[in-house]
Design a protein around this motif. Structure first.
Motif, PDB file in Angstrom:
ATOM      1  N   ASP A 156       0.897  -0.981   0.025  1.00 50.11           N
ATOM      2  CA  ASP A 156      -0.015   0.051  -0.071  1.00 50.11           C
ATOM      3  C   ASP A 156       0.866   1.082   0.111  1.00 50.11           C
ATOM      4  O   ASP A 156       0.609   2.250  -0.622  1.00 50.11           O
ATOM      5  CB  ASP A 156      -1.076  -0.059   1.209  1.00 50.11           C
ATOM      6  CG  ASP A 156      -1.911  -1.029   1.220  1.00 50.11           C
ATOM      7  OD1 ASP A 156      -2.074  -1.679   0.200  1.00 50.11           O
ATOM      8  OD2 ASP A 156      -2.738  -1.147   2.025  1.00 50.11           O
ATOM      9  N   VAL A 162       1.967   2.334  -3.556  1.00 48.63           N
ATOM     10  CA  VAL A 162       0.804   2.650  -4.669  1.00 48.63           C
ATOM     11  C   VAL A 162       0.077   3.588  -4.483  1.00 48.63           C
ATOM     12  O   VAL A 162      -0.608   4.279  -5.518  1.00 48.63           O
ATOM     13  CB  VAL A 162      -0.036   1.488  -4.871  1.00 48.63           C
ATOM     14  CG1 VAL A 162       0.965   0.081  -5.034  1.00 48.63           C
ATOM     15  CG2 VAL A 162      -1.049   1.125  -3.742  1.00 48.63           C
ATOM     16  N   TYR A 163       0.014   4.410  -3.229  1.00 45.35           N
ATOM     17  CA  TYR A 163      -0.698   5.725  -3.008  1.00 45.35           C
ATOM     18  C   TYR A 163       0.522   6.784  -3.226  1.00 45.35           C
ATOM     19  O   TYR A 163       1.182   7.197  -2.329  1.00 45.35           O
ATOM     20  CB  TYR A 163      -1.367   5.658  -1.773  1.00 45.35           C
ATOM     21  CG  TYR A 163      -2.735   5.060  -2.187  1.00 45.35           C
ATOM     22  CD1 TYR A 163      -3.675   6.109  -2.291  1.00 45.35           C
ATOM     23  CD2 TYR A 163      -2.921   3.824  -1.408  1.00 45.35           C
ATOM     24  CE1 TYR A 163      -5.000   5.490  -2.451  1.00 45.35           C
ATOM     25  CE2 TYR A 163      -4.244   3.329  -1.757  1.00 45.35           C
ATOM     26  CZ  TYR A 163      -5.364   4.293  -2.153  1.00 45.35           C
ATOM     27  OH  TYR A 163      -6.667   3.945  -2.295  1.00 45.35           O
ATOM     28  N   ASP A 206       0.460  10.037  -3.303  1.00 47.22           N
ATOM     29  CA  ASP A 206       0.311  11.214  -2.979  1.00 47.22           C
ATOM     30  C   ASP A 206       0.397  11.153  -1.364  1.00 47.22           C
ATOM     31  O   ASP A 206       0.111  12.126  -0.441  1.00 47.22           O
ATOM     32  CB  ASP A 206      -1.050  11.806  -2.924  1.00 47.22           C
ATOM     33  CG  ASP A 206      -2.303  11.112  -2.518  1.00 47.22           C
ATOM     34  OD1 ASP A 206      -1.925   9.983  -2.438  1.00 47.22           O
ATOM     35  OD2 ASP A 206      -3.311  11.537  -2.654  1.00 47.22           O
ATOM     36  N   THR A 207       0.834   9.979  -0.769  1.00 49.76           N
ATOM     37  CA  THR A 207       0.936   9.740   0.734  1.00 49.76           C
ATOM     38  C   THR A 207       2.363  10.480   0.973  1.00 49.76           C
ATOM     39  O   THR A 207       3.610  10.045   0.203  1.00 49.76           O
ATOM     40  CB  THR A 207       0.866   8.444   1.264  1.00 49.76           C
ATOM     41  OG1 THR A 207       1.691   7.569   0.276  1.00 49.76           O
ATOM     42  CG2 THR A 207      -0.631   8.112   1.229  1.00 49.76           C
ATOM     43  N   TRP A 218       6.108   8.853   0.212  1.00 49.07           N
ATOM     44  CA  TRP A 218       5.904   7.713  -0.688  1.00 49.07           C
ATOM     45  C   TRP A 218       7.304   7.687  -1.628  1.00 49.07           C
ATOM     46  O   TRP A 218       7.700   6.459  -1.995  1.00 49.07           O
ATOM     47  CB  TRP A 218       4.867   8.125  -1.744  1.00 49.07           C
ATOM     48  CG  TRP A 218       4.641   7.195  -3.205  1.00 49.07           C
ATOM     49  CD1 TRP A 218       4.299   6.013  -3.273  1.00 49.07           C
ATOM     50  CD2 TRP A 218       5.208   7.551  -4.437  1.00 49.07           C
ATOM     51  NE1 TRP A 218       4.351   5.608  -4.487  1.00 49.07           N
ATOM     52  CE2 TRP A 218       5.249   6.486  -5.185  1.00 49.07           C
ATOM     53  CE3 TRP A 218       6.015   8.703  -4.813  1.00 49.07           C
ATOM     54  CZ2 TRP A 218       5.536   6.395  -6.589  1.00 49.07           C
ATOM     55  CZ3 TRP A 218       6.321   8.623  -6.362  1.00 49.07           C
ATOM     56  CH2 TRP A 218       6.290   7.517  -7.150  1.00 49.07           C
ATOM     57  N   HIS A 268      -4.377  -5.851   0.441  1.00 46.23           N
ATOM     58  CA  HIS A 268      -4.362  -4.426  -0.120  1.00 46.23           C
ATOM     59  C   HIS A 268      -5.426  -3.661   0.237  1.00 46.23           C
ATOM     60  O   HIS A 268      -6.783  -4.026   0.426  1.00 46.23           O
ATOM     61  CB  HIS A 268      -4.733  -4.616  -1.798  1.00 46.23           C
ATOM     62  CG  HIS A 268      -3.649  -5.324  -2.322  1.00 46.23           C
ATOM     63  ND1 HIS A 268      -2.724  -4.902  -2.848  1.00 46.23           N
ATOM     64  CD2 HIS A 268      -3.495  -6.838  -2.618  1.00 46.23           C
ATOM     65  CE1 HIS A 268      -1.724  -5.984  -3.543  1.00 46.23           C
ATOM     66  NE2 HIS A 268      -2.320  -7.042  -3.193  1.00 46.23           N
ATOM     67  N   HIS A 324      -6.920  -0.644  -0.042  1.00 45.41           N
ATOM     68  CA  HIS A 324      -7.302   0.771  -0.662  1.00 45.41           C
ATOM     69  C   HIS A 324      -8.566   1.467  -0.127  1.00 45.41           C
ATOM     70  O   HIS A 324      -9.225   0.718   0.545  1.00 45.41           O
ATOM     71  CB  HIS A 324      -7.560   0.195  -2.092  1.00 45.41           C
ATOM     72  CG  HIS A 324      -6.140   0.063  -2.951  1.00 45.41           C
ATOM     73  ND1 HIS A 324      -6.043   0.453  -4.020  1.00 45.41           N
ATOM     74  CD2 HIS A 324      -4.972  -0.534  -2.441  1.00 45.41           C
ATOM     75  CE1 HIS A 324      -4.563   0.151  -4.379  1.00 45.41           C
ATOM     76  NE2 HIS A 324      -4.192  -0.336  -3.517  1.00 45.41           N
ATOM     77  N   PHE A 325      -8.530   2.731  -0.508  1.00 41.34           N
ATOM     78  CA  PHE A 325      -9.728   3.608  -0.019  1.00 41.34           C
ATOM     79  C   PHE A 325     -10.878   3.101  -0.880  1.00 41.34           C
ATOM     80  O   PHE A 325     -11.987   2.862  -0.326  1.00 41.34           O
ATOM     81  CB  PHE A 325      -9.399   5.065  -0.288  1.00 41.34           C
ATOM     82  CG  PHE A 325     -10.564   5.916   0.117  1.00 41.34           C
ATOM     83  CD1 PHE A 325     -10.931   6.060   1.662  1.00 41.34           C
ATOM     84  CD2 PHE A 325     -11.386   6.609  -1.011  1.00 41.34           C
ATOM     85  CE1 PHE A 325     -12.001   6.870   1.980  1.00 41.34           C
ATOM     86  CE2 PHE A 325     -12.444   7.332  -0.408  1.00 41.34           C
ATOM     87  CZ  PHE A 325     -12.642   7.430   1.155  1.00 41.34           C
ATOM     88  N   ALA A 365      -3.564  10.444  -8.176  1.00 39.85           N
ATOM     89  CA  ALA A 365      -3.054   9.487  -7.247  1.00 39.85           C
ATOM     90  C   ALA A 365      -4.260   8.282  -6.896  1.00 39.85           C
ATOM     91  O   ALA A 365      -3.699   7.297  -7.061  1.00 39.85           O
ATOM     92  CB  ALA A 365      -2.836   9.995  -5.847  1.00 39.85           C
ATOM     93  N   GLU A 366      -5.441   8.766  -6.927  1.00 43.18           N
ATOM     94  CA  GLU A 366      -6.488   7.794  -6.700  1.00 43.18           C
ATOM     95  C   GLU A 366      -6.581   6.826  -7.891  1.00 43.18           C
ATOM     96  O   GLU A 366      -6.670   5.588  -7.952  1.00 43.18           O
ATOM     97  CB  GLU A 366      -7.844   8.325  -6.322  1.00 43.18           C
ATOM     98  CG  GLU A 366      -8.978   7.215  -5.854  1.00 43.18           C
ATOM     99  CD  GLU A 366      -8.621   6.672  -4.598  1.00 43.18           C
ATOM    100  OE1 GLU A 366      -7.883   7.369  -3.594  1.00 43.18           O
ATOM    101  OE2 GLU A 366      -8.742   5.383  -4.385  1.00 43.18           O
ATOM    102  N   ALA A 413      -3.652   4.297  -7.935  1.00 42.90           N
ATOM    103  CA  ALA A 413      -4.073   3.341  -7.069  1.00 42.90           C
ATOM    104  C   ALA A 413      -4.705   2.125  -7.589  1.00 42.90           C
ATOM    105  O   ALA A 413      -4.553   1.003  -7.500  1.00 42.90           O
ATOM    106  CB  ALA A 413      -4.376   3.730  -5.608  1.00 42.90           C
TER     107      ALA A 413
END
Lengths: 460, 460, 460
Positions: free
Chosen positions: A189, A192-193, A195-196, A199, A241, A243-244, A272-273, A276
């Protein structure tokens, strides 16, 4: 006068004429070994096999189910955090024990105290100190070391969850000392995001540990493949995983390369989303090749309170579910891999509305899809009962993953499996009393739910 | 032959081995006083203490649960409205009594007829006239005046709901005559939806009554603060907010001033919903200062039929729920006031999907948030049971508001509290039979749900 | 040793003290005739009255509930499709019989095998061939011809579902031979989704069969009106609409004409969904004129796997529900026709979240709206029970459609009605044991749910 702590032998079994049947079903699976394919206990615990700390550090501070309930009734989180006086934390917990009435935490902790730690009195302001001393003494005994408990708990296999950039040092040692018993799970995780925070640094670390040039998207994919190989060599059977959303829409290679390059420059922004979601599709592609079973648990807004995140960090009980969509979101992935030989996908949710509407219909037709056990807030007596009632009629029993404990709290693992076995026994007993299932069939199904399905889902 | 009307002493209690336990729990809370912190009875009723009108005017015309059911089966709304012949309206109601089978209205009205009005026969075409005369005679007795019923019903406190522009004249009189027993609730909805007809006039009235210049946004805020002070002086403990969505995103001061100015010129347009969300945030800010507990019940599309609205006005049964979101919507408000000393927020919904997914997780961690009782269509036997099953495991009992009757129908208040106490007794009895709670604990929880939690939630 | 197949006389009735009451209620409705107002059996079956084919062709190949479960556990769909060796298909089904534990298919097929076909042994790898031969022999008997079974099943009326362009030749013959017993239903879906392959050809066919010029929108509407008249002449009582969303927003005449003209040129594009919503509104307008009861069942994403669609065609078990909205979507239609004399609308869903939130509130006030029975995946024991629990308290019993079997599987029709009658008996018995309904009332309601309501809903 202090109250006795005596978990009833029939607890969480249904009342009425279903009880006798439920008892027989429960007895038939009660002592089956535990398969823990999805958990969050640290590998270091078993690698070092050091004694557990104090009662507060073991049972209160790291358990966000417990701290969130105390906080909700006015106990400040700062007074429950590592670094505080453990005896004071334990007293705060014991004096608020009544808050847990009706919750699964009450059930788990009662089981841990009574059946694992041999405590005879219920927590209260009055008993707090006595319990603290008693538990502390118990934890110092050799039979309460992590590896000894692995045996005592009849844990046949336990999986940890590890960042893709983890060096797996503990797992390499464990693979030699406890072969096939403590295995890692690949969790990418943080990679792959885009914008965290952190990263880019994570991606750099990935390149370093994988021996790949992650300054390009293609090198990044290759590095992920490389790490998956390393995890598999250390015994991993699955990836995980969080994910949001459940979106799995792939980007074109060009678009993915562009987002990746932008992200490295800190300019990914709104993409970003989408990236992901693209990466979920890529992870499925890798799973179809290397056989790691893919676990997806979307739909949680993490760190709802920014202030709590800033002051106390992640996983403090402020992760709140949101509505989640699967039918359309998973379609790109399932169109491509839904019937792929060797691919496996286990779906979890904290949104009960998708049980009968989306998850059961999907798992009831795609041969690669299985329904994960009720997750997080839903891993509770009534939550598990609703899950069975809402999914079984469409998905059948064979499309379930079997029980998954999903916990950081090692001592609660037997309680969690035990509770699931009781609730399943109760559900099956109801089907028997309503003449919807014969008792011999119910016994077979109970064993599948408690043990066999986990084994086939994760292809041990 | 007419049927007898004999509500069973065990009605709405569970069958089976839970019944005896449920009976004991129910008996222990049956006679506790009623706290009615959220209702819609008019203050004038108690201020004037005049006798009730005829049976139709009391039990049919103003009860949208009743009229909507009759309309759904072909009784024209015009034949059920004020101004019609009350005896004819009553006959229409009695001859359709069978339509209420399985509904909470059946339960409430049976309770009102049998236990409050002493009626012995079930409504039917045959008994309509006899019942009409009997009830009419009863209503003329002094013991059926509103204040006498306050005592007979054991109502310790009842809250009305009043527009922010209400002059509170009745409440001032009541504060003197029945101190602390009939209190107002501050409801500013008509002032925060800038696109509703009459908004500008309401804002002008607000300025007048508050002695503020509401031609500017800042004067408008000050006027709202002033009215809140006046409500608090008249005994108010809470505010009430019936927004379409739960959005609480604040605007900048500049943006808010601009929308307000536009709105006064009749040009707010698309910004109206955003301004309403902004004002929820502002109301929370004021609550954190002045201590009024904030009640939010979003998610209803009011007046689904424009024709019915035009011909018969509001609150005629055509308000239909829509899906509602809380996790993201409340975040701005909770980021700022979620841990604020002195702030309190009670959340209601008519969308059951958020119970386990959003509301219980939020109330189970934020110390300022409590879960309101099942609202409106969900204030029903199975509705209340589902609520307990869906929220308790995550939120516990202590994060509930306690029962709230939320009704215009004064005579139904004891029935509503009684039904809630029965359903809670049944739920708790199930936990006891399943050995998930001890009976002494269940008795404590029952008293909390029936009385104590309302008291602490609304900080009496 | 092979297991006996002995459906229990009390199957699907509740356990405990509700059982005796449930038995009495069930017995009172068990033998009522069947009204099948919404089904998918072909008219040709009754028109030709030819014997059924082999067991696989009758019970496996066309039943997507069955094939999807087998596929989900790894049986390839190609091995279960028409053209395969029927005995091999039957063996595959029998050897996977355990997969159906806990599903309604298990119940239905057990009922069909035991009570319709007289089979004494449960399906298994061991019994497959014996059952195949036994069933084949049975199907060759004259008493197993479709018309003979109509009598044996006590089917008073059965409705087929027919494309608007169907020439109704079979129905014309049936109207003469079995008057009023096998009737068509008007289904125009293929004509209102302008972006589906073959739409233009369907519209051309419509013009041809209706004798109208469908090259214009106005001619197209007139042709639809003409076909509705033809269906009504052949006995139709209802239309059926399987839209993706429940949107009913009408376009202006100009806009509709423009989309239609674009669509004929293959350029409708993004307007297709809006046009479908517009046409729902138009269909309601026609229903209000000609009296066909409008049935709407939205919310399914058809053919989730494009590959399966391409290789095996439609209706193979890959239709997956999505979240559906009714409150706002139906508003345009209900604003206009919600109180219209002569209009009738029956609402179905596969999204349980709208039961208590949207459908029950709508059916509980609009006199033209009735709630359809639990549909598709929800036509199951626990699914039907939840439906009753979630809608009755708000909508009452009188606003329900009565049971609807909605099946292609003719032999399963008695099983489906029987199961619904059992589940309703159980639900009503619970209300009786909880003293929420008297037993004599429950008996009346049971007859309404099993027979009378269907009759009044579809205005026979």
């Amino acid at each position: 006068m202090p109250k006795a702590l005596q978990p009833h032998p029939d607890r969480a079994l249904p009342a009425g004429e279903a009880r006798d049947i439920a008892r027989r079903i429960y007895q038939s699976v009660r002592d089956l070994p535990l398969l823990c394919f999805h958990g969050h206990v640290e590998a270091a615990l078993f690698a070092t096999d050091e004694p557990f700390g104090d009662p507060a550090d073991l049972l209160v501070v790291p358990d966000h189910y417990v701290t969130r309930m105390l906080v909700s009734q006015g106990v400040p989180l700062e007074s429950l955090s590592a670094g505080g006086d453990p005896r004071e934390i334990w007293r705060a917990f014991c004096s608020h024990w009544h808050l847990f009435r009706g919750t699964p935490s009450r059930y788990w902790i009662e089981h841990e105290l009574a059946e694992v730690l041999g405590v005879k009195l219920a927590p209260s302001a009055e008993t707090a100190d006595e319990l603290y001393d008693e538990i502390s003494a118990r934890l110092a005994e050799p039979s309460f070391r992590p590896r000894a408990l692995l045996d005592a708990f009849r844990i046949e296999l336990i999986s940890t969850t590890d960042a893709a950039t983890d060096d797996l040092a503990h797992h390499k040692a464990l693979a030699a000392e406890l072969p096939g018993r403590v295995i890692p799970t690949f969790r990418p995780d943080a990679l792959v995001y885009v914008d965290t925070p952190g990263w880019a640094e994570n991606v750099r670390l990935l390149g370093e540990i994988a021996g790949q040039d992650t300054s390009t998207y293609d090198g990044y994919l290759e590095a992920l493949r490389e790490r998956r190989r390393a995890f598999i060599e250390s015994g991993a059977l699955a990836s995980d995983h969080g994910h949001f959303s459940a979106s799995t829409e792939p980007l074109s290679d060009e678009a993915a390369r562009a987002v990746y390059a932008d992200a490295l420059r800190g300019e990914a922004g709104a993409a970003a989303e989408a990236f992901a979601g693209h990466m979920l599709f890529q992870m499925a592609a890798m799973s179809a090749e290397d056989g790691l079973v893919m676990q997806l648990h979307p739909g949680v807004l993490r760190n709802h309170s920014t202030d709590v995140l800033d002051r106390f960090g992640r996983d403090r009980g402020y992760d709140i579910p949101v509505q989640t969509e699967f039918t359309r979101s998973l379609r790109p992935l399932l169109e491509r891999f839904g019937h792929a030989e060797g691919f496996g996908l286990v779906l979890f949710t904290v949104d009960e509305t998708v049980y009968s509407r989306e998850l059961a219909p999907l798992a009831g037709v795609y041969p690669t899809v299985r329904l994960g056990a009720p997750w997080w807030f839903l891993d509770s007596p009534d939550g598990m009962r609703r899950f069975r009632e809402l999914v079984t009629e469409t998905a059948g029993f064979a499309n379930m993953s079997g029980f998954v404990d999903d916990t950081r709290a090692f001592l609660s693992i037997p309680a969690r499996h035990d509770l699931a076995r009781r609730i399943d026994a109760g559900y099956l007993a109801r089907l028997v009393t309503e003449h919807r299932l014969a008792e011999d069939e119910a016994l077979e199904v109970a064993a599948d739910l408690a043990y066999n399905l986990a084994s086939t889902t994760y292809r041990r």
